[in-house]
Design a protein around this motif. Sequence first.
Motif, PDB file in Angstrom:
ATOM      1  N   ASP A 193       0.809  -1.225   0.000  1.00  0.00           N
ATOM      2  CA  ASP A 193       0.000   0.000   0.000  1.00  0.00           C
ATOM      3  C   ASP A 193       0.841   1.273   0.000  1.00  0.00           C
ATOM      4  O   ASP A 193       0.316   2.374   0.156  1.00  0.00           O
ATOM      5  CB  ASP A 193      -1.016  -0.003   1.150  1.00  0.00           C
ATOM      6  CG  ASP A 193      -0.346  -0.135   2.498  1.00  0.00           C
ATOM      7  OD1 ASP A 193       0.906  -0.082   2.551  1.00  0.00           O
ATOM      8  OD2 ASP A 193      -1.062  -0.295   3.499  1.00  0.00           O
ATOM      9  N   THR A 194       2.165   1.120  -0.204  1.00  0.00           N
ATOM     10  CA  THR A 194       3.033   2.298  -0.371  1.00  0.00           C
ATOM     11  C   THR A 194       4.048   1.974  -1.457  1.00  0.00           C
ATOM     12  O   THR A 194       4.195   0.816  -1.866  1.00  0.00           O
ATOM     13  CB  THR A 194       3.810   2.637   0.913  1.00  0.00           C
ATOM     14  OG1 THR A 194       4.494   1.448   1.334  1.00  0.00           O
ATOM     15  CG2 THR A 194       2.896   3.126   2.014  1.00  0.00           C
ATOM     16  N   GLN A 195       4.786   2.991  -1.906  1.00  0.00           N
ATOM     17  CA  GLN A 195       5.852   2.751  -2.870  1.00  0.00           C
ATOM     18  C   GLN A 195       6.907   1.850  -2.228  1.00  0.00           C
ATOM     19  O   GLN A 195       7.083   1.847  -1.009  1.00  0.00           O
ATOM     20  CB  GLN A 195       6.471   4.085  -3.328  1.00  0.00           C
ATOM     21  CG  GLN A 195       5.588   4.840  -4.316  1.00  0.00           C
ATOM     22  CD  GLN A 195       5.277   4.036  -5.578  1.00  0.00           C
ATOM     23  OE1 GLN A 195       6.163   3.661  -6.315  1.00  0.00           O
ATOM     24  NE2 GLN A 195       3.996   3.744  -5.810  1.00  0.00           N
ATOM     25  N   THR A 196       7.591   1.095  -3.064  1.00  0.00           N
ATOM     26  CA  THR A 196       8.480   0.070  -2.537  1.00  0.00           C
ATOM     27  C   THR A 196       9.881   0.219  -3.115  1.00  0.00           C
ATOM     28  O   THR A 196      10.091   0.930  -4.093  1.00  0.00           O
ATOM     29  CB  THR A 196       7.897  -1.319  -2.857  1.00  0.00           C
ATOM     30  OG1 THR A 196       8.698  -2.309  -2.231  1.00  0.00           O
ATOM     31  CG2 THR A 196       7.885  -1.569  -4.354  1.00  0.00           C
TER      32      THR A 196
ATOM     33  N   LEU B  52      -5.279   7.573  -9.843  1.00  0.00           N
ATOM     34  CA  LEU B  52      -6.187   6.436  -9.771  1.00  0.00           C
ATOM     35  C   LEU B  52      -6.078   5.703  -8.455  1.00  0.00           C
ATOM     36  O   LEU B  52      -5.143   5.900  -7.678  1.00  0.00           O
ATOM     37  CB  LEU B  52      -6.038   5.520 -10.979  1.00  0.00           C
ATOM     38  CG  LEU B  52      -4.709   4.891 -11.318  1.00  0.00           C
ATOM     39  CD1 LEU B  52      -4.488   3.683 -10.425  1.00  0.00           C
ATOM     40  CD2 LEU B  52      -4.746   4.427 -12.771  1.00  0.00           C
ATOM     41  N   ALA B  53      -7.089   4.886  -8.207  1.00  0.00           N
ATOM     42  CA  ALA B  53      -7.139   4.115  -6.967  1.00  0.00           C
ATOM     43  C   ALA B  53      -7.299   2.638  -7.308  1.00  0.00           C
ATOM     44  O   ALA B  53      -8.110   2.288  -8.166  1.00  0.00           O
ATOM     45  CB  ALA B  53      -8.312   4.573  -6.114  1.00  0.00           C
ATOM     46  N   TYR B  54      -6.474   1.790  -6.678  1.00  0.00           N
ATOM     47  CA  TYR B  54      -6.640   0.350  -6.808  1.00  0.00           C
ATOM     48  C   TYR B  54      -7.274  -0.192  -5.543  1.00  0.00           C
ATOM     49  O   TYR B  54      -6.854   0.156  -4.433  1.00  0.00           O
ATOM     50  CB  TYR B  54      -5.290  -0.341  -6.992  1.00  0.00           C
ATOM     51  CG  TYR B  54      -4.733  -0.258  -8.386  1.00  0.00           C
ATOM     52  CD1 TYR B  54      -5.233  -1.076  -9.390  1.00  0.00           C
ATOM     53  CD2 TYR B  54      -3.715   0.625  -8.702  1.00  0.00           C
ATOM     54  CE1 TYR B  54      -4.723  -1.016 -10.675  1.00  0.00           C
ATOM     55  CE2 TYR B  54      -3.189   0.691  -9.986  1.00  0.00           C
ATOM     56  CZ  TYR B  54      -3.708  -0.130 -10.969  1.00  0.00           C
ATOM     57  OH  TYR B  54      -3.207  -0.073 -12.238  1.00  0.00           O
ATOM     58  N   GLU B  55      -8.281  -1.038  -5.726  1.00  0.00           N
ATOM     59  CA  GLU B  55      -8.929  -1.700  -4.606  1.00  0.00           C
ATOM     60  C   GLU B  55      -8.782  -3.207  -4.817  1.00  0.00           C
ATOM     61  O   GLU B  55      -8.967  -3.694  -5.930  1.00  0.00           O
ATOM     62  CB  GLU B  55     -10.410  -1.322  -4.620  1.00  0.00           C
ATOM     63  CG  GLU B  55     -11.224  -1.969  -3.529  1.00  0.00           C
ATOM     64  CD  GLU B  55     -12.697  -1.587  -3.613  1.00  0.00           C
ATOM     65  OE1 GLU B  55     -13.009  -0.502  -4.161  1.00  0.00           O
ATOM     66  OE2 GLU B  55     -13.529  -2.376  -3.171  1.00  0.00           O
ATOM     67  N   ALA B  56      -8.442  -3.931  -3.768  1.00  0.00           N
ATOM     68  CA  ALA B  56      -8.276  -5.386  -3.899  1.00  0.00           C
ATOM     69  C   ALA B  56      -9.181  -6.115  -2.921  1.00  0.00           C
ATOM     70  O   ALA B  56      -9.607  -5.554  -1.915  1.00  0.00           O
ATOM     71  CB  ALA B  56      -6.829  -5.776  -3.622  1.00  0.00           C
TER      72      ALA B  56
ATOM     73  N   ARG C 204       0.296  -2.670  -6.098  1.00  0.00           N
ATOM     74  CA  ARG C 204      -0.122  -1.591  -5.208  1.00  0.00           C
ATOM     75  C   ARG C 204      -1.625  -1.580  -5.005  1.00  0.00           C
ATOM     76  O   ARG C 204      -2.395  -1.967  -5.888  1.00  0.00           O
ATOM     77  CB  ARG C 204       0.255  -0.227  -5.833  1.00  0.00           C
ATOM     78  CG  ARG C 204       1.615   0.336  -5.457  1.00  0.00           C
ATOM     79  CD  ARG C 204       1.729   0.694  -4.000  1.00  0.00           C
ATOM     80  NE  ARG C 204       0.771   1.679  -3.540  1.00  0.00           N
ATOM     81  CZ  ARG C 204       0.915   3.000  -3.684  1.00  0.00           C
ATOM     82  NH1 ARG C 204       1.992   3.493  -4.286  1.00  0.00           N
ATOM     83  NH2 ARG C 204      -0.005   3.822  -3.228  1.00  0.00           N
ATOM     84  N   THR C 205      -2.052  -1.072  -3.853  1.00  0.00           N
ATOM     85  CA  THR C 205      -3.455  -0.705  -3.633  1.00  0.00           C
ATOM     86  C   THR C 205      -3.474   0.737  -3.143  1.00  0.00           C
ATOM     87  O   THR C 205      -2.440   1.298  -2.794  1.00  0.00           O
ATOM     88  CB  THR C 205      -4.125  -1.604  -2.568  1.00  0.00           C
ATOM     89  OG1 THR C 205      -3.362  -1.523  -1.359  1.00  0.00           O
ATOM     90  CG2 THR C 205      -4.186  -3.052  -3.041  1.00  0.00           C
TER      91      THR C 205
ATOM     92  N   LEU D  51       4.416   3.470  -9.513  1.00  0.00           N
ATOM     93  CA  LEU D  51       4.421   2.050  -9.836  1.00  0.00           C
ATOM     94  C   LEU D  51       3.149   1.379  -9.336  1.00  0.00           C
ATOM     95  O   LEU D  51       2.845   1.426  -8.148  1.00  0.00           O
ATOM     96  CB  LEU D  51       5.626   1.386  -9.156  1.00  0.00           C
ATOM     97  CG  LEU D  51       5.746  -0.115  -9.380  1.00  0.00           C
ATOM     98  CD1 LEU D  51       6.737  -0.368 -10.502  1.00  0.00           C
ATOM     99  CD2 LEU D  51       6.197  -0.836  -8.125  1.00  0.00           C
ATOM    100  N   ALA D  52       2.407   0.731 -10.250  1.00  0.00           N
ATOM    101  CA  ALA D  52       1.178   0.026  -9.872  1.00  0.00           C
ATOM    102  C   ALA D  52       1.440  -1.459  -9.658  1.00  0.00           C
ATOM    103  O   ALA D  52       0.862  -2.089  -8.779  1.00  0.00           O
ATOM    104  CB  ALA D  52       0.126   0.207 -10.957  1.00  0.00           C
TER     105      ALA D  52
END
Lengths: 151, 151, 79, 79
Positions: free
Chosen positions: B6-9, B45-49, B79-80, B88-89
């Motif tokens: 849920d954060t950049q890595t 944008l937003a990613y939801e999982a 990523r979420t 990066l997604a």
Amino acid sequence: MFALIDTQTDLIQLRDELTDHSAGGYVSFEGWVRDHNEGQQVLKLAYEAYPLLANKEGGKIVHEAMDKFEIIKAACVHRTGLLEIGELAVWVGVSSAHRDAAFSACRYIIDEIKVRVPIWKKEYYVSGDSGWVDCEECAKHGHVHSHGEHR
Amino acid sequence: MFALIDTQTDLIQLRDELTDHSAGGYVSFEGWVRDHNEGQQVLKLAYEAYPLLANKEGGKIVHEAMDKFEIIKAACVHRTGLLEIGELAVWVGVSSAHRDAAFSACRYIIDEIKVRVPIWKKEYYVSGDSGWVDCEECAKHGHVHSHGEHR
Amino acid sequence: MKLTIEYYAQLRDEAGCGSEATETSCLNPAELFAELNARYSFSLKQAQLRVAINDSFAHWDSPLNEGDLVVFMPPMAGG
Amino acid sequence: MKLTIEYYAQLRDEAGCGSEATETSCLNPAELFAELNARYSFSLKQAQLRVAINDSFAHWDSPLNEGDLVVFMPPMAGG
């Protein structure tokens, strides 16, 4: 962009130079020195280049990839000199709007680099032997290796 | 290895975990948030999982790649949460003795991740609209987008 | 005609030098390689090599000119 | 039979909640979706969705049991 480099390099810096707000995909290839080749245990290796022509031909290949595929940016660097197991020998990076083109272009660049750019690889084996490695294509076609040298 | 983050890595840390002395090739794919999609200017944008099932299915895909291709190590993170342009997604990395398997496996993983892992993407447009994005395959088959929402 | 010749990889090992000046009447790289091969008995045949003249890839029948740099290259093995 | 239902993405927006408990006599996810669709008028058809029971992918005619967690999923759009 194609460049010969003679020390380890900052991979994140190379990658960051390919970013672009219109890029949705990024593919990179890295060639690493592995501890074996065709049944022999490899200790280390040395890459030698014909610098002027290598830079010219490497740059040409990257431009060809830009022409052939719908990509945004592409780059390649190749090490010269003595490399230990695990070290980076070659890096290719490609960014594009859609991933298909980035995969195809990255593959194109590394395939062409290996057969067209005047760079040669000498492997040093655990056995004490060393030898210049034939190109992939030659090896496939069954030409003989010239592993005659002893240190 | 598959993980939702849920954060950049740290990309170098992810890469370094795939190194191996028998590995001669490494291919990575990164999906980046780009500033446009199907003709619309994207702001963020937003990613939801669905976390439990996403982790299970993502892990299964990576294992399938290990079975199908002659590779050494493979991993994927997704990523979420809210992402800005350029972030990066998704990241996929594969190491192998020979590059052909690494390219094929990397491509396999990202292709399967996109259609099988329960993750959804909501795009926020410059126009003020926002909308959940249909999967690639659905888009190809001409299903209608549900861009009905307004903030 | 005076030429400079450069060798790489196993050709350099076999010639015992990376570069040499030569005086020759050869008309093209094919003739030149045959002349040098008579001296060094290279392990690679012409068909396995590529040749460059003045830092550009050339043909085996490309004409040679006074002062040219001629480079014989074993099969590429980068990557 | 008591079930828990979870929604993601546009289904969550349309149901107005991410999760709800329900009492139903539906035998499988297909019947359950039809029942919920009558209430929420989802923009997606069953054919566009996937369903999970207790955190595993399930079939539309898989049997439902007391206490199951049923999740309806819009087309995946990761990457």
